[in-house]
Design a protein around this motif. Structure first.
Motif, mmCIF file in Angstrom:
data_model
loop_
_atom_site.group_PDB
_atom_site.id
_atom_site.type_symbol
_atom_site.label_atom_id
_atom_site.label_comp_id
_atom_site.label_asym_id
_atom_site.label_seq_id
_atom_site.Cartn_x
_atom_site.Cartn_y
_atom_site.Cartn_z
ATOM 1 N N ILE A 89 -77.192 55.622 5.862
ATOM 2 C CA ILE A 89 -75.792 55.270 6.098
ATOM 3 C C ILE A 89 -74.933 56.523 6.170
ATOM 4 O O ILE A 89 -74.101 56.684 7.069
ATOM 5 C CB ILE A 89 -75.283 54.310 4.999
ATOM 6 C CG1 ILE A 89 -75.948 52.939 5.174
ATOM 7 C CG2 ILE A 89 -73.764 54.191 5.025
ATOM 8 C CD1 ILE A 89 -75.786 52.008 3.981
ATOM 9 N N GLU A 90 -75.151 57.442 5.241
ATOM 10 C CA GLU A 90 -74.338 58.661 5.225
ATOM 11 C C GLU A 90 -74.700 59.611 6.352
ATOM 12 O O GLU A 90 -73.833 60.286 6.911
ATOM 13 C CB GLU A 90 -74.445 59.340 3.863
ATOM 14 C CG GLU A 90 -73.741 58.534 2.785
ATOM 15 C CD GLU A 90 -73.800 59.173 1.404
ATOM 16 O OE1 GLU A 90 -74.333 60.300 1.274
ATOM 17 O OE2 GLU A 90 -73.305 58.536 0.460
ATOM 18 N N ALA A 91 -75.976 59.671 6.715
ATOM 19 C CA ALA A 91 -76.393 60.575 7.788
ATOM 20 C C ALA A 91 -75.878 60.118 9.151
ATOM 21 O O ALA A 91 -75.525 60.935 9.995
ATOM 22 C CB ALA A 91 -77.920 60.685 7.824
ATOM 23 N N LEU A 92 -75.834 58.813 9.352
ATOM 24 C CA LEU A 92 -75.435 58.288 10.661
ATOM 25 C C LEU A 92 -73.946 57.996 10.769
ATOM 26 O O LEU A 92 -73.463 57.652 11.840
ATOM 27 C CB LEU A 92 -76.224 57.008 10.974
ATOM 28 C CG LEU A 92 -77.730 57.186 11.106
ATOM 29 C CD1 LEU A 92 -78.394 55.842 11.369
ATOM 30 C CD2 LEU A 92 -78.083 58.192 12.189
ATOM 31 N N GLY A 93 -73.240 58.128 9.672
ATOM 32 C CA GLY A 93 -71.825 57.773 9.690
ATOM 33 C C GLY A 93 -70.927 58.949 9.378
ATOM 34 O O GLY A 93 -71.363 60.071 9.169
ATOM 35 N N ASN A 94 -69.673 58.647 9.355
ATOM 36 C CA ASN A 94 -68.648 59.611 8.994
ATOM 37 C C ASN A 94 -68.519 59.605 7.472
ATOM 38 O O ASN A 94 -68.421 58.544 6.861
ATOM 39 C CB ASN A 94 -67.333 59.177 9.655
ATOM 40 C CG ASN A 94 -66.167 60.056 9.318
ATOM 41 O OD1 ASN A 94 -66.033 60.541 8.206
ATOM 42 N ND2 ASN A 94 -65.298 60.244 10.284
ATOM 43 N N SER A 95 -68.487 60.763 6.857
ATOM 44 C CA SER A 95 -68.421 60.859 5.400
ATOM 45 C C SER A 95 -67.193 60.160 4.820
ATOM 46 O O SER A 95 -67.198 59.745 3.673
ATOM 47 C CB SER A 95 -68.406 62.324 4.962
ATOM 48 O OG SER A 95 -69.581 62.955 5.384
ATOM 49 N N MET A 96 -66.147 60.030 5.599
ATOM 50 C CA MET A 96 -64.920 59.417 5.116
ATOM 51 C C MET A 96 -64.642 58.070 5.772
ATOM 52 O O MET A 96 -63.530 57.557 5.713
ATOM 53 C CB MET A 96 -63.722 60.356 5.358
ATOM 54 C CG MET A 96 -63.826 61.666 4.646
ATOM 55 S SD MET A 96 -63.805 61.387 2.868
ATOM 56 C CE MET A 96 -64.743 62.789 2.307
ATOM 57 N N SER A 97 -65.651 57.476 6.377
ATOM 58 C CA SER A 97 -65.434 56.215 7.089
ATOM 59 C C SER A 97 -64.936 55.114 6.167
ATOM 60 O O SER A 97 -64.250 54.199 6.606
ATOM 61 C CB SER A 97 -66.704 55.772 7.812
ATOM 62 O OG SER A 97 -67.736 55.548 6.876
ATOM 63 N N TYR A 98 -65.255 55.196 4.890
ATOM 64 C CA TYR A 98 -64.777 54.164 3.970
ATOM 65 C C TYR A 98 -63.252 54.174 3.814
ATOM 66 O O TYR A 98 -62.670 53.217 3.340
ATOM 67 C CB TYR A 98 -65.455 54.293 2.606
ATOM 68 C CG TYR A 98 -65.086 55.545 1.833
ATOM 69 C CD1 TYR A 98 -64.060 55.526 0.899
ATOM 70 C CD2 TYR A 98 -65.779 56.741 2.043
ATOM 71 C CE1 TYR A 98 -63.730 56.666 0.200
ATOM 72 C CE2 TYR A 98 -65.446 57.881 1.352
ATOM 73 C CZ TYR A 98 -64.421 57.841 0.422
ATOM 74 O OH TYR A 98 -64.097 58.975 -0.272
ATOM 75 N N LEU A 99 -62.616 55.248 4.256
ATOM 76 C CA LEU A 99 -61.154 55.317 4.206
ATOM 77 C C LEU A 99 -60.504 54.873 5.513
ATOM 78 O O LEU A 99 -59.287 54.736 5.582
ATOM 79 C CB LEU A 99 -60.711 56.754 3.887
ATOM 80 C CG LEU A 99 -61.125 57.276 2.519
ATOM 81 C CD1 LEU A 99 -60.801 58.757 2.392
ATOM 82 C CD2 LEU A 99 -60.465 56.479 1.418
ATOM 83 N N ASP A 100 -61.305 54.653 6.547
ATOM 84 C CA ASP A 100 -60.786 54.269 7.859
ATOM 85 C C ASP A 100 -60.933 52.763 8.049
ATOM 86 O O ASP A 100 -61.969 52.270 8.458
ATOM 87 C CB ASP A 100 -61.537 55.022 8.959
ATOM 88 C CG ASP A 100 -60.955 54.770 10.343
ATOM 89 O OD1 ASP A 100 -59.954 54.030 10.454
ATOM 90 O OD2 ASP A 100 -61.521 55.312 11.306
ATOM 91 N N TYR A 101 -59.882 52.035 7.734
ATOM 92 C CA TYR A 101 -59.932 50.578 7.814
ATOM 93 C C TYR A 101 -59.872 50.060 9.251
ATOM 94 O O TYR A 101 -60.162 48.907 9.499
ATOM 95 C CB TYR A 101 -58.791 49.976 6.993
ATOM 96 C CG TYR A 101 -58.896 50.337 5.535
ATOM 97 C CD1 TYR A 101 -59.856 49.742 4.731
ATOM 98 C CD2 TYR A 101 -58.060 51.290 4.970
ATOM 99 C CE1 TYR A 101 -59.979 50.078 3.392
ATOM 100 C CE2 TYR A 101 -58.169 51.628 3.628
ATOM 101 C CZ TYR A 101 -59.132 51.025 2.850
ATOM 102 O OH TYR A 101 -59.257 51.358 1.529
ATOM 103 N N SER A 102 -59.525 50.927 10.192
ATOM 104 C CA SER A 102 -59.427 50.490 11.579
ATOM 105 C C SER A 102 -60.800 50.274 12.217
ATOM 106 O O SER A 102 -60.912 49.631 13.236
ATOM 107 C CB SER A 102 -58.642 51.514 12.406
ATOM 108 O OG SER A 102 -59.353 52.740 12.491
ATOM 109 N N VAL A 103 -61.830 50.796 11.608
ATOM 110 C CA VAL A 103 -63.180 50.682 12.169
ATOM 111 C C VAL A 103 -63.652 49.241 12.188
ATOM 112 O O VAL A 103 -64.341 48.809 13.089
ATOM 113 C CB VAL A 103 -64.175 51.572 11.376
ATOM 114 C CG1 VAL A 103 -65.593 51.380 11.860
ATOM 115 C CG2 VAL A 103 -63.770 53.024 11.472
#
Length: 142
Positions: A89-103
């Motif tokens: 999950i971390e390798a394939l994603g953005n490290s801060m994606s949990y803060l981006d609610y627009s996703v």
């Protein structure tokens, strides 16, 4: 087959030691491919995605359905069970994606990787307020 590039090792490791390690790597690879050792029934990952397209499609479909119904996805497991999921999950994603609610993807959180009662209490209090899904991972089967 394994391709071992050893150019940068020569300043630190002798040619003899490089040859020994190459032989070990080739033997390990051969055993892996031939499934010639104990525990070889846990090698389903080795042939992904070539032989298991239907499994991958099923995983993608399940991920889409969880994303539609869940604000949170809790991955429950210990050791390698949870770490494998977290690493991918971390390798394939953005490290801060949990803060981006627009996703529009659910937040992935983890449980079971420690026995802290405060963490579990806090987790349960959050889950009471959210729509969530659970994924339980056990590589040992127990």
């Amino acid at each position: 087959m394994i391709n071992i590039i050893d150019n940068n090792l020569k300043a630190f490791v002798s040619d003899k030691e490089i040859d020994i390690q190459k032989d070990k790597a080739k033997k390990a690879y051969s055993q892996l491919i031939s499934r010639g050792y104990k525990g070889n029934d846990f090698l389903g990952w080795l042939y992904l995605p070539k032989e298991n397209i239907d499994i991958l499609d099923s995983i993608k479909d399940r991920a889409k359905s969880l994303a539609k119904i869940s604000e949170l996805v809790v991955v429950i497991g210990i050791g390698g069970s949870y770490l494998g999921a977290r690493a991918v999950i971390e390798a394939l994603g953005n490290s801060m994606s949990y803060l981006d609610y627009s996703v529009g993807n659910p937040l992935v959180i983890y449980a079971g990787h420690h026995i802290g009662e405060d963490y579990m209490t806090d987790l349960l209090s959050i889950l009471d307020k959210k729509e969530y899904s659970l994924i339980v991972i056990s590589k040992s089967g127990t």
